[in-house]
Design an enzyme around this catalytic site. Sequence first.
Site, PDB file in Angstrom:
ATOM      1  N   CYS A   1      77.578  82.604 131.172  1.00  0.00           N
ATOM      2  CA  CYS A   1      77.186  83.944 131.770  1.00  0.00           C
ATOM      3  C   CYS A   1      75.961  84.577 131.737  1.00  0.00           C
ATOM      4  O   CYS A   1      74.546  83.505 131.559  1.00  0.00           O
ATOM      5  CB  CYS A   1      78.011  84.863 132.745  1.00  0.00           C
ATOM      6  SG  CYS A   1      77.590  86.315 133.881  1.00  0.00           S
TER       7      CYS A   1
ATOM      8  N   HIS B   1      83.070  82.469 133.110  1.00  0.00           N
ATOM      9  CA  HIS B   1      83.736  82.945 131.902  1.00  0.00           C
ATOM     10  C   HIS B   1      85.133  82.628 131.511  1.00  0.00           C
ATOM     11  O   HIS B   1      86.546  83.141 131.781  1.00  0.00           O
ATOM     12  CB  HIS B   1      83.958  84.527 132.397  1.00  0.00           C
ATOM     13  CG  HIS B   1      82.684  85.451 131.962  1.00  0.00           C
ATOM     14  ND1 HIS B   1      82.237  86.444 131.382  1.00  0.00           N
ATOM     15  CD2 HIS B   1      81.508  85.895 133.333  1.00  0.00           C
ATOM     16  CE1 HIS B   1      81.130  87.014 132.193  1.00  0.00           C
ATOM     17  NE2 HIS B   1      80.709  86.101 132.871  1.00  0.00           N
TER      18      HIS B   1
ATOM     19  N   GLU C   1      85.804  82.827 128.792  1.00  0.00           N
ATOM     20  CA  GLU C   1      86.585  83.815 127.505  1.00  0.00           C
ATOM     21  C   GLU C   1      87.258  84.747 127.995  1.00  0.00           C
ATOM     22  O   GLU C   1      88.164  85.883 127.216  1.00  0.00           O
ATOM     23  CB  GLU C   1      85.510  84.384 126.895  1.00  0.00           C
ATOM     24  CG  GLU C   1      84.750  85.490 127.011  1.00  0.00           C
ATOM     25  CD  GLU C   1      83.441  85.136 128.380  1.00  0.00           C
ATOM     26  OE1 GLU C   1      82.671  85.853 128.716  1.00  0.00           O
ATOM     27  OE2 GLU C   1      84.243  83.904 128.853  1.00  0.00           O
TER      28      GLU C   1
ATOM     29  N   GLU D   1      95.533  84.805 135.293  1.00  0.00           N
ATOM     30  CA  GLU D   1      95.327  84.400 136.491  1.00  0.00           C
ATOM     31  C   GLU D   1      95.891  84.728 137.554  1.00  0.00           C
ATOM     32  O   GLU D   1      97.295  85.806 138.101  1.00  0.00           O
ATOM     33  CB  GLU D   1      96.112  82.702 136.364  1.00  0.00           C
ATOM     34  CG  GLU D   1      95.534  81.964 135.268  1.00  0.00           C
ATOM     35  CD  GLU D   1      95.605  80.658 136.434  1.00  0.00           C
ATOM     36  OE1 GLU D   1      95.214  80.039 137.030  1.00  0.00           O
ATOM     37  OE2 GLU D   1      96.894  80.178 135.326  1.00  0.00           O
TER      38      GLU D   1
END
EC number: 6.3.5.3
Length: 269
Positions: A95, A222, A224, A232
């Site tokens: 990002c 992302h 991480e 989720e």
Amino acid sequence: MVPKVLVMSGYGINCETETAHAFQKAGAETDIVHINDLIAGKKKMADYEIIMFPGGFSYGDDTGSGNAFANKIKNNLFDDLKEFINSGKLILGICNGFQVMTNLGLFALPSTDYGERISALEANTNNRYECRWVHVKENDSICVFTKGITITHVPIAHGEGRFYCDEKTYFELKENKQIVFSYCDSEGNSANQEYPLNPNGAYYDIAGICDKTGRIMGLMPHPERSLYSISEPEYQLKKEIAKRNREIIPEFIESNLQIFKNAVEYFNK
């Protein structure tokens, strides 16, 4: 060997902890280091095997996302960074980290050198901040971070993520297999530059690229932030379905953790 990861911090970067955690789960040692400590010589890039540029809003995105932080590196640490690259080590940017690396010109083509900027990450076409989950597919690239990954489900959080480059650069990236990730649907079908599958209007749906060696990667999503299945959006539904089928949901989203595992395994070939 157990590689050591230099996780950059300072001036608005805000994903250091979860990024360090991801590398730790993959088997690496991590050290979160403020950029000023590198400039002052308290820490040295050469003492690490991986440099990580995390997400965030460095300098509040003033003068453009990642630009001010990149300039601080250019003016103080670029020689050290080029030595790090030439030593055959790894660099990852997520990002805002991808934005910093783009401004630094780290995604060299066969026809260019490090320090030459080949692309940009511009404002999303809808001029809105996008914060949700998307699917991306791996494009059989040369990138060492993505071996064994096909499609993955991963969150995004950005207002300036629209990848852009000129046609000549695009075809060179494609020919050299440097286009790492592209936005797609859950089956891997192309987003065709259409919203919402392509969240920002990225040129040719590009979500991540690497340099000409495959050792330097940047991506907007992302991984991480999405190591664990419980993160989720559909987790509760999946949990209920698994329960009824007497199955167990895996603890990790393996395709996202694999990015960090591949980096660790690179130093243990």
